[in-house]
Design a protein around this motif. Structure first.
Motif, PDB file in Angstrom:
ATOM      1  N   VAL A   1       0.823  -1.101  -0.149  1.00  0.00           N
ATOM      2  CA  VAL A   1       0.047   0.059   0.037  1.00  0.00           C
ATOM      3  C   VAL A   1       0.897   1.209  -0.075  1.00  0.00           C
ATOM      4  CG1 VAL A   1      -1.764   1.338   1.187  1.00  0.00           C
ATOM      5  CG2 VAL A   1      -2.005  -1.003   1.247  1.00  0.00           C
ATOM      6  N   PHE A   2       1.652   1.544   1.154  1.00  0.00           N
ATOM      7  CA  PHE A   2       2.351   2.639   1.292  1.00  0.00           C
ATOM      8  C   PHE A   2       3.486   2.866   0.086  1.00  0.00           C
ATOM      9  CE2 PHE A   2       1.938   2.741   6.027  1.00  0.00           C
ATOM     10  CZ  PHE A   2       0.443   2.948   6.137  1.00  0.00           C
ATOM     11  N   ALA A   3       4.093   1.886  -0.229  1.00  0.00           N
ATOM     12  CA  ALA A   3       5.350   2.278  -1.143  1.00  0.00           C
ATOM     13  C   ALA A   3       4.679   2.317  -2.523  1.00  0.00           C
ATOM     14  CB  ALA A   3       6.119   0.979  -1.126  1.00  0.00           C
TER      15      ALA A   3
ATOM     16  N   VAL B   1      -4.351  13.592   4.594  1.00  0.00           N
ATOM     17  CA  VAL B   1      -5.229  13.559   3.583  1.00  0.00           C
ATOM     18  C   VAL B   1      -4.655  13.456   2.096  1.00  0.00           C
ATOM     19  CG1 VAL B   1      -7.308  14.397   4.784  1.00  0.00           C
ATOM     20  CG2 VAL B   1      -5.801  15.957   3.493  1.00  0.00           C
ATOM     21  N   LEU B   2      -3.616  14.118   2.185  1.00  0.00           N
ATOM     22  CA  LEU B   2      -2.764  14.233   0.612  1.00  0.00           C
ATOM     23  C   LEU B   2      -2.228  12.560   0.483  1.00  0.00           C
ATOM     24  CD1 LEU B   2      -1.047  17.362   0.207  1.00  0.00           C
ATOM     25  CD2 LEU B   2      -2.936  16.523  -1.309  1.00  0.00           C
TER      26      LEU B   2
ATOM     27  N   PHE C   1      -3.349   7.291  -2.239  1.00  0.00           N
ATOM     28  CA  PHE C   1      -3.856   5.931  -2.224  1.00  0.00           C
ATOM     29  C   PHE C   1      -5.113   5.811  -3.270  1.00  0.00           C
ATOM     30  CE2 PHE C   1      -7.209   3.232  -0.232  1.00  0.00           C
ATOM     31  CZ  PHE C   1      -6.496   2.119  -0.258  1.00  0.00           C
ATOM     32  N   ASP C   2      -5.874   7.057  -3.129  1.00  0.00           N
ATOM     33  CA  ASP C   2      -7.214   6.929  -3.893  1.00  0.00           C
ATOM     34  C   ASP C   2      -6.890   6.638  -5.329  1.00  0.00           C
ATOM     35  OD1 ASP C   2     -10.343   7.465  -3.598  1.00  0.00           O
ATOM     36  OD2 ASP C   2      -9.588   8.845  -5.129  1.00  0.00           O
TER      37      ASP C   2
ATOM     38  N   GLY D   1       2.980   5.719  -2.770  1.00  0.00           N
ATOM     39  CA  GLY D   1       3.654   6.911  -2.901  1.00  0.00           C
ATOM     40  C   GLY D   1       3.368   7.567  -1.588  1.00  0.00           C
ATOM     41  N   MET D   2       2.934   6.850  -0.419  1.00  0.00           N
ATOM     42  CA  MET D   2       2.482   7.561   0.819  1.00  0.00           C
ATOM     43  C   MET D   2       3.497   7.724   1.698  1.00  0.00           C
ATOM     44  SD  MET D   2      -0.978   5.248   0.984  1.00  0.00           S
ATOM     45  CE  MET D   2      -1.576   6.036   2.415  1.00  0.00           C
ATOM     46  N   THR D   3       4.223   8.903   1.500  1.00  0.00           N
ATOM     47  CA  THR D   3       5.635   9.260   2.211  1.00  0.00           C
ATOM     48  C   THR D   3       5.280   9.672   3.657  1.00  0.00           C
ATOM     49  OG1 THR D   3       5.712  11.205   1.416  1.00  0.00           O
ATOM     50  CG2 THR D   3       6.814   9.309   0.045  1.00  0.00           C
TER      51      THR D   3
END
Length: 377
Positions: free
Chosen positions: A193-195, A252-253, A258-259, A198-200
């Motif tokens: 998910v994160f990687a 939220v960004l 993720f969205d 791009g959820m840094t």
């Protein structure tokens, strides 16, 4: 106070605008945006929410990202679109992605009895004897529960036959997932998910996994309404295990990332994405108001998929998608003010004033307007 950013195309660096200023980019938003933001701020104040962060995603691009109020009242730190919050049960859609990704890879079978993967039978028996609200109606023999039952909240009574929201059982879903993958659940969320999304500015946390120091320093602390009627710092929620029901801090960004990644097929195949957002069905074909990690219901001829999040006296959140319109709304708060008393056996996002504000602002001219909100059929 108000810090506002309007983003026209894609995910751009988040900077602030002073209170009362217009959009940072001319033409980035429709004329309805200022009124929508004002309504959100009014709802924030009436709900005694110190800080609120909001994002709207349309056509796989962020069209609105903002912070309202204060992330930290004591330090007078403004809330922004980059402020990290504990997202509580909004974690569940992310966890469902992990399960479905492993299923795509052939590592996990959502319909195999969980007793084959883990000590489910023992846990089920022990938990069913507890006085917890979430243990009521849990039938453990024969041990036929599957991961699908936990991820769709259809595990109580006869498995698969009725919906009853159960965060305890959903949390336990991480056990068979870890057993099948041979990797800690938090590592699976990072990997799947994160990687890729791009959820840094997101991280998992649990009893044995503290937040990274930089994220912990920026985390919006929880707040509550004190006995004097003033907003005050609230105790930090107690750390829990490496479960699937919660344990994520994000901005939220990052949830907008993720969205977008989910809709672009970077996390799951289109088939898996559709399956997670489709209502579960009982053996007689009745549609239930939950898919895999998402509540599902109808609004004016459109399917809404959504999830709320709530930590009592601490945090609250709402993540709402309208797949047919490629439209999403994400709101995170550093108090419980976004939460509404949603029934455990129904999906009723229309009871959320924040959801109503969004739907009225962005779906007013959608086809079939004028119809009332309806349950899934």
């Amino acid at each position: 106070m108000k810090a506002l950013v309007l983003l026209a195309l894609g995910l751009m660096p988040c900077t602030g605008a002073a209170a009362g200023q217009g959009p940072l980019e001319d033409g980035a938003a429709s004329p309805e945006i200022p009124a929508f933001v004002d309504r959100l701020d009014s709802l924030r104040k009436s709900a005694n929410i110190p800080g609120l962060s909001v994002a709207v995603v349309q056509d796989q691009a962020v069209v609105l990202a903002l912070g309202l109020g204060y992330a930290d009242v004591e330090r007078r730190t403004p809330a922004t679109a980059d402020t990290p919050y504990d997202i509580a049960s909004v974690t569940k859609p992310l966890s469902a992605v992990v399960a479905l990704r492993l299923a795509e890879e052939g590592v996990l079978d959502l319909d195999r009895p969980m007793a084959d993967y883990s000590a489910w039978a023992e846990f089920c028996t022990d938990f069913s004897r507890q006085p917890s609200l979430f243990a009521r109606g849990l039938e453990c023999q024969p041990p036929i529960h599957t991961l699908r039952h936990l991820l769709s909240h259809t595990a109580t009574a006869t498995p698969g036959e009725r919906f009853s929201y159960n965060p305890v059982l959903y949390s336990w879903a991480s056990r068979p997932i870890m057993a099948a993958a041979g990797v800690p659940f938090s590592a699976l969320v990072e990997r799947h998910v994160f990687a890729p999304a791009g959820m840094t500015r997101s991280a998992r946390k649990h009893r044995d996994l503290p937040l990274p120091e930089d994220l912990a320093m920026q985390l919006a602390p929880p707040h509550r309404l004190g006995a004097s009627g003033e907003i005050e710092r609230a105790p930090v929620p107690s750390p829990q295990g490496d479960g699937a029901a919660g344990g994520v801090v994000a901005s939220v960004l990052d949830l907008a990332r993720f969205d977008i990644a989910l809709d672009q097929g970077l996390l799951l195949s289109a088939e898996s994405r559709e399956a997670m957002m489709a209502p579960s069905r009982s053996s007689n074909g009745e549609a239930l108001p939950y898919g895999l990690g998402w509540s599902v219901q109808e609004y004016r001829g459109h399917t809404l998929v959504w999830h709320s999040g709530w930590w009592e006296d601490a945090y609250s959140a709402l993540y709402l998608k309208i797949p047919a319109l490629e439209l999403s709304f994400i709101v995170l708060a550093n108090s419980e003010g976004v939460w509404w008393d949603n029934p455990l056996d129904q999906a009723e996002v229309q009871r959320s004033e924040f959801a109503q504000a969004f739907l009225e602002a962005f779906v007013e001219d959608a086809p079939h307007s004028g119809a009332e909100l309806e349950p899934a059929r």
